[in-house]
Design a protein around this motif. Structure first.
Motif, PDB file in Angstrom:
ATOM      1  N   ALA A  67       0.755  -1.229   0.081  1.00 48.21           N
ATOM      2  CA  ALA A  67       0.137   0.147  -0.018  1.00 48.21           C
ATOM      3  C   ALA A  67       0.878   1.292  -0.110  1.00 48.21           C
ATOM      4  O   ALA A  67       0.490   2.325  -0.147  1.00 48.21           O
ATOM      5  N   PHE A  68       2.043   1.168   0.300  1.00 46.36           N
ATOM      6  CA  PHE A  68       2.964   2.394   0.285  1.00 46.36           C
ATOM      7  C   PHE A  68       4.328   2.150  -0.309  1.00 46.36           C
ATOM      8  O   PHE A  68       4.833   0.926  -0.378  1.00 46.36           O
ATOM      9  N   THR A  69       4.800   3.084  -0.862  1.00 45.49           N
ATOM     10  CA  THR A  69       6.211   3.149  -1.296  1.00 45.49           C
ATOM     11  C   THR A  69       7.241   2.941  -0.185  1.00 45.49           C
ATOM     12  O   THR A  69       6.939   3.267   0.914  1.00 45.49           O
ATOM     13  N   PRO A  70       8.451   2.518  -0.693  1.00 45.14           N
ATOM     14  CA  PRO A  70       9.468   2.352   0.251  1.00 45.14           C
ATOM     15  C   PRO A  70       9.952   3.676   0.601  1.00 45.14           C
ATOM     16  O   PRO A  70      10.518   3.821   1.929  1.00 45.14           O
ATOM     17  N   GLN A  71       9.898   4.926  -0.307  1.00 43.07           N
ATOM     18  CA  GLN A  71      10.091   6.223   0.425  1.00 43.07           C
ATOM     19  C   GLN A  71       9.324   6.682   1.556  1.00 43.07           C
ATOM     20  O   GLN A  71       9.763   7.443   2.290  1.00 43.07           O
ATOM     21  N   GLU A  72       7.991   6.017   1.605  1.00 45.77           N
ATOM     22  CA  GLU A  72       6.880   6.217   2.880  1.00 45.77           C
ATOM     23  C   GLU A  72       7.194   5.380   3.878  1.00 45.77           C
ATOM     24  O   GLU A  72       6.856   5.927   5.046  1.00 45.77           O
ATOM     25  N   LEU A  73       7.363   3.993   3.774  1.00 44.88           N
ATOM     26  CA  LEU A  73       7.243   3.111   4.668  1.00 44.88           C
ATOM     27  C   LEU A  73       8.396   2.254   4.567  1.00 44.88           C
ATOM     28  O   LEU A  73       8.965   1.641   3.753  1.00 44.88           O
ATOM     29  N   PHE A  74       8.806   2.119   5.937  1.00 44.18           N
ATOM     30  CA  PHE A  74       9.854   1.188   6.221  1.00 44.18           C
ATOM     31  C   PHE A  74       9.069  -0.115   7.050  1.00 44.18           C
ATOM     32  O   PHE A  74       8.459   0.188   8.077  1.00 44.18           O
ATOM     33  N   SER A 129      -1.251   5.873   7.077  1.00 44.12           N
ATOM     34  CA  SER A 129      -2.119   6.807   6.539  1.00 44.12           C
ATOM     35  C   SER A 129      -2.019   8.104   7.465  1.00 44.12           C
ATOM     36  O   SER A 129      -1.501   9.120   7.091  1.00 44.12           O
ATOM     37  N   THR A 130      -2.440   8.018   8.667  1.00 43.61           N
ATOM     38  CA  THR A 130      -2.731   9.020   9.543  1.00 43.61           C
ATOM     39  C   THR A 130      -1.284   9.543  10.011  1.00 43.61           C
ATOM     40  O   THR A 130      -1.131  10.657   9.837  1.00 43.61           O
ATOM     41  N   LEU A 131      -0.415   8.786  10.207  1.00 43.98           N
ATOM     42  CA  LEU A 131       1.002   9.329  10.630  1.00 43.98           C
ATOM     43  C   LEU A 131       1.742  10.162   9.444  1.00 43.98           C
ATOM     44  O   LEU A 131       2.500  10.861   9.402  1.00 43.98           O
ATOM     45  N   LEU A 132       1.386   9.667   8.033  1.00 39.81           N
ATOM     46  CA  LEU A 132       1.832  10.263   6.814  1.00 39.81           C
ATOM     47  C   LEU A 132       0.763  11.593   6.482  1.00 39.81           C
ATOM     48  O   LEU A 132       1.168  12.288   5.388  1.00 39.81           O
ATOM     49  N   GLY A 133       0.029  11.711   7.506  1.00 36.05           N
ATOM     50  CA  GLY A 133      -0.898  13.028   7.261  1.00 36.05           C
ATOM     51  C   GLY A 133      -1.689  12.863   6.083  1.00 36.05           C
ATOM     52  O   GLY A 133      -2.244  13.959   5.552  1.00 36.05           O
ATOM     53  N   ARG A 134      -2.345  11.743   5.860  1.00 38.25           N
ATOM     54  CA  ARG A 134      -3.263  11.406   4.570  1.00 38.25           C
ATOM     55  C   ARG A 134      -4.617  10.951   5.311  1.00 38.25           C
ATOM     56  O   ARG A 134      -4.532  10.651   6.215  1.00 38.25           O
ATOM     57  N   PRO A 135      -5.663  11.152   4.687  1.00 39.67           N
ATOM     58  CA  PRO A 135      -6.893  10.731   5.212  1.00 39.67           C
ATOM     59  C   PRO A 135      -6.791   9.020   5.072  1.00 39.67           C
ATOM     60  O   PRO A 135      -6.298   8.493   4.365  1.00 39.67           O
ATOM     61  N   VAL A 136      -7.401   8.574   6.239  1.00 39.88           N
ATOM     62  CA  VAL A 136      -7.405   7.146   6.132  1.00 39.88           C
ATOM     63  C   VAL A 136      -8.497   6.716   5.163  1.00 39.88           C
ATOM     64  O   VAL A 136      -9.692   6.835   5.166  1.00 39.88           O
ATOM     65  N   PRO A 137      -7.876   5.831   4.114  1.00 40.59           N
ATOM     66  CA  PRO A 137      -8.995   5.411   3.158  1.00 40.59           C
ATOM     67  C   PRO A 137      -9.939   4.475   3.545  1.00 40.59           C
ATOM     68  O   PRO A 137      -9.752   3.744   4.510  1.00 40.59           O
ATOM     69  N   PRO A 138     -11.209   4.514   3.028  1.00 40.19           N
ATOM     70  CA  PRO A 138     -11.954   3.624   3.402  1.00 40.19           C
ATOM     71  C   PRO A 138     -11.799   2.346   3.194  1.00 40.19           C
ATOM     72  O   PRO A 138     -10.998   1.670   2.217  1.00 40.19           O
ATOM     73  N   GLY A 139     -12.096   1.339   4.205  1.00 41.45           N
ATOM     74  CA  GLY A 139     -11.596  -0.066   4.197  1.00 41.45           C
ATOM     75  C   GLY A 139     -10.245  -0.458   4.239  1.00 41.45           C
ATOM     76  O   GLY A 139      -9.684  -1.415   4.158  1.00 41.45           O
ATOM     77  N   GLY A 140      -9.351   0.638   4.606  1.00 40.74           N
ATOM     78  CA  GLY A 140      -8.026   0.342   4.826  1.00 40.74           C
ATOM     79  C   GLY A 140      -7.311   0.237   3.370  1.00 40.74           C
ATOM     80  O   GLY A 140      -6.092  -0.028   3.402  1.00 40.74           O
ATOM     81  N   ALA A 141      -7.680   0.419   2.563  1.00 43.15           N
ATOM     82  CA  ALA A 141      -7.128   0.422   1.118  1.00 43.15           C
ATOM     83  C   ALA A 141      -6.856   1.837   0.564  1.00 43.15           C
ATOM     84  O   ALA A 141      -7.563   2.596   0.354  1.00 43.15           O
ATOM     85  N   PRO A 142      -5.600   2.158   0.137  1.00 41.28           N
ATOM     86  CA  PRO A 142      -5.335   3.594  -0.639  1.00 41.28           C
ATOM     87  C   PRO A 142      -6.058   3.713  -1.874  1.00 41.28           C
ATOM     88  O   PRO A 142      -6.256   2.665  -2.407  1.00 41.28           O
TER      89      PRO A 142
END
Length: 160
Positions: free
Chosen positions: A68-75, A147-160
Motif C-alpha cells: 500500500a505504500f512506497t519504500p520512500q514512505e514506509l519501512f 496513513s494518519t502518520l503520513l498526514g493522509r486521510p484514512v482510506p475507506p476499508g483500509g485500502a489507499p
C-alpha cells in the motif's frame, strides 16, 4: 570496525527494493540504528515467530501494508523471535512477503518491551513511537495508522 561494517550492510540491504529477504540477526542496538536511519518514513516493526499461529494469520495483512505504500514512505521489517535461526529464512523463501525479516538477538524482546507476539510497533516520520500493539493488527488498522502518520486521510476499508 567489523560491527560498523555489519551495521552498514544491514542498512544497505534494508534499503533495497522490498522483496523477500532474510537479512540475518539483529540485536537491540542494531534495530535501534536501523530505525534511526529511517528518518522521514513511517517505520513498522512486527515481532513474530514461525511457530505462532496468530503471527501467521497476520502475515497477509503485513504484505498488504507493504504493497500500500512506497519504500520512500514506509519501512517495514519483521523481527522473528524464533528459537531456530533457520526458520525465518525458510519462511521468507516460501512466502516471499515483500519485506525483510531479521532474527532477534537475545536482548531485543526486553529492549523493545516484547512479552507476547504478534507485537507491532509503529513509529512516525518524526521517529516517535505512535502505536504499540499486542495481537493481530488487521489491514485496515495497519494502513489507517500509517496513513494518519503520513498526514493522509484514512482510506475507506483500509485500502489507499
Amino acid at each position: 570496525m567489523a560491527r560498523v561494517a555489519a551495521l552498514l550492510g544491514l542498512l544497505l540491504l534494508a534499503a533495497l527494493p522490498a522483496r523477500a529477504q532474510f537479512l540475518g540477526g539483529v540485536d537491540a542496538a542494531g534495530l535501534r540504528a536501523l530505525l534511526a536511519a529511517q528518518g522521514g518514513k513511517v517505520a513498522v516493526v512486527n515481532f513474530w515467530a514461525t511457530w505462532c499461529g496468530p503471527c501467521r494469520v497476520e502475515l497477509p495483512e503485513l504484505v498488504a501494508l507493504r504493497a500500500a505504500f512506497t519504500p520512500q514512505e514506509l519501512f517495514l521489517a519483521g523481527v522473528s523471535l524464533d528459537f531456530d535461526p533457520e526458520a525465518p529464512a525458510l519462511l521468507a523463501a516460501q512466502e516471499r512477503p515483500g519485506y525483510p525479516f531479521y532474527l532477534a538477538g537475545d536482548d531485543v524482546p526486553a529492549a523493545f518491551g516484547v512479552g507476547a507476539i504478534p507485537h507491532t510497533m509503529i513509529w512516525g516520520p518524526d521517529g516517535v513511537l505512535a502505536v504499540d500493539h499486542v495481537g493481530i493488527m488487521d489491514r485496515q488498522g495497519l494502513i489507517g495508522a500509517v496513513s494518519t502518520l503520513l498526514g493522509r486521510p484514512v482510506p475507506p476499508g483500509g485500502a489507499p
